[in-house]
Design a protein around this motif. Structure first.
Motif, short mmCIF file in Angstrom:
data_model
loop_
_atom_site.label_atom_id
_atom_site.label_comp_id
_atom_site.label_asym_id
_atom_site.label_seq_id
_atom_site.Cartn_x
_atom_site.Cartn_y
_atom_site.Cartn_z
N THR A 1 36.84 44.32 45.53
CA THR A 1 36.14 45.59 45.76
C THR A 1 36.07 45.95 47.24
O THR A 1 35.61 47.04 47.57
CB THR A 1 34.71 45.54 45.19
OG1 THR A 1 33.95 44.56 45.89
CG2 THR A 1 34.73 45.22 43.70
N VAL A 2 36.54 45.08 48.11
CA VAL A 2 36.49 45.34 49.54
C VAL A 2 37.51 46.43 49.90
O VAL A 2 38.68 46.32 49.53
CB VAL A 2 36.80 44.05 50.34
CG1 VAL A 2 36.91 44.33 51.82
CG2 VAL A 2 35.76 43.01 50.07
N PRO A 3 37.08 47.47 50.61
CA PRO A 3 38.04 48.48 51.06
C PRO A 3 39.07 47.85 52.01
O PRO A 3 38.72 46.98 52.81
CB PRO A 3 37.19 49.50 51.79
CG PRO A 3 35.79 49.26 51.33
CD PRO A 3 35.71 47.79 50.99
N GLY A 4 40.29 48.25 51.91
CA GLY A 4 41.32 47.72 52.80
C GLY A 4 41.61 46.26 52.54
O GLY A 4 41.57 45.44 53.45
N ILE A 5 41.90 45.91 51.32
CA ILE A 5 42.13 44.51 50.95
C ILE A 5 43.49 43.99 51.42
O ILE A 5 43.73 42.80 51.43
CB ILE A 5 41.95 44.31 49.44
CG1 ILE A 5 41.84 42.83 49.12
CG2 ILE A 5 43.06 44.99 48.67
CD1 ILE A 5 41.42 42.52 47.72
N ALA A 6 44.36 44.87 51.85
CA ALA A 6 45.72 44.48 52.25
C ALA A 6 45.74 43.35 53.29
O ALA A 6 46.54 42.42 53.15
CB ALA A 6 46.50 45.69 52.75
N PRO A 7 44.90 43.37 54.34
CA PRO A 7 44.92 42.26 55.31
C PRO A 7 44.56 40.92 54.67
O PRO A 7 45.14 39.88 55.02
CB PRO A 7 43.89 42.67 56.36
CG PRO A 7 43.82 44.15 56.27
CD PRO A 7 44.03 44.46 54.81
N GLU A 8 43.65 40.92 53.72
CA GLU A 8 43.28 39.67 53.04
C GLU A 8 44.44 39.16 52.19
O GLU A 8 44.74 37.97 52.17
CB GLU A 8 42.04 39.87 52.17
CG GLU A 8 41.65 38.68 51.33
CD GLU A 8 41.25 37.44 52.11
OE1 GLU A 8 41.05 36.40 51.47
OE2 GLU A 8 41.15 37.48 53.36
N LEU A 9 45.12 40.06 51.51
CA LEU A 9 46.28 39.65 50.72
C LEU A 9 47.39 39.11 51.62
O LEU A 9 48.04 38.12 51.29
CB LEU A 9 46.80 40.82 49.88
CG LEU A 9 45.83 41.34 48.82
CD1 LEU A 9 46.44 42.54 48.09
CD2 LEU A 9 45.41 40.26 47.85
N ALA A 10 47.60 39.73 52.77
CA ALA A 10 48.60 39.25 53.73
C ALA A 10 48.22 37.86 54.25
O ALA A 10 49.08 37.00 54.42
CB ALA A 10 48.73 40.24 54.88
#
Length: 53
Positions: A18-27
């Motif tokens: 649910t965190v906005p901008g999850i892309a950095p975490e996935l990276a």
């Protein structure tokens, strides 16, 4: 363990989806040693507010 153990073919990661901008975490997860084995993402199991009230 997936990177150094043959019986483990894939892993699932848990993160707050649910965190906005999850892309950095996935990276970040993909950049880890086991990132090549990342097969899926699951949400963390925590008490959540029922959206229906």
């Amino acid at each position: 363990m997936a990177a150094c153990t043959d019986p483990i073919g894939a892993v699932a990661a848990w993160t707050d989806l649910t965190v906005p901008g999850i892309a950095p975490e996935l990276a970040r997860l993909r950049a880890q040693l086991s990132g090549a084995f990342l097969a899926g993402i699951r949400r963390q199991v925590r008490p959540e507010v029922d959206p229906t009230g």
